[in-house]
Scaffold this motif. Structure first.
Motif, PDB file in Angstrom:
ATOM      1  N   LEU A  57      -4.270   3.850   0.126  1.00 28.19           N
ATOM      2  CA  LEU A  57      -4.068   4.875   1.382  1.00 28.19           C
ATOM      3  C   LEU A  57      -4.371   5.073   3.171  1.00 28.19           C
ATOM      4  N   SER A  63       0.762  -1.507   0.018  1.00 26.31           N
ATOM      5  CA  SER A  63       0.096  -0.338  -0.094  1.00 26.31           C
ATOM      6  C   SER A  63       1.304   1.448   0.091  1.00 26.31           C
ATOM      7  N   THR A  97       0.119   3.725  -3.180  1.00 28.07           N
ATOM      8  CA  THR A  97       0.539   5.518  -2.218  1.00 28.07           C
ATOM      9  C   THR A  97       1.596   6.581  -2.906  1.00 28.07           C
TER      10      THR A  97
END
Length: 126
Positions: free
Chosen positions: A79, A31, A35
């Protein structure tokens, strides 16, 4: 033959069972990469929307498509997971959730919180 040579070797990744804490850690890293990559896209979109009224309309038209909304939802979900996982890791740095049982529970809670936030992001995007 030494004991080191008699160890079993399992290189079949489909048979390895990762604990939920390992999955949470790996997903936190993924992640973070997602992001990082999409921050550039979001900055471009912000720059375009703030450049002029025409640029704002271009950005609004760009976001209007179903596929772009899906990508935006995925970026927001990544995010949110990164933020929740980061808070979990910060708590671990402070000495909480360090044993296996509490670490497993904190990983489960972080997945649940991220799921709720991802649903809210879907409602906001659509």
């Amino acid at each position: 033959m030494t004991k080191k040579n008699q160890r079993p070797i399992n290189l079949d990744l489909q048979t390895i069972q990762f604990p939920i804490t390992a999955i949470a850690s790996i997903l936190h890293r993924i992640s973070g990469v997602i992001t990082f990559v999409f921050v550039g896209v979001l900055l471009w979109l912000l720059s375009t929307s703030l450049s002029s009224p025409k640029g704002f309309m271009e950005a609004a038209n760009f976001i209007d498509g179903w596929f772009v909304k899906f990508i935006l939802w995925g970026m927001l979900s990544a995010l949110f997971y990164h933020i929740v996982g980061g808070i979990r890791h910060l708590c671990q740095d402070l000495g909480y959730f360090e044993d296996l049982e509490s670490g497993t529970k904190s990983a489960q809670v972080s997945f649940i919180i991220t799921g709720v936030l991802a649903l809210l992001a879907g409602v906001i995007v659509w």
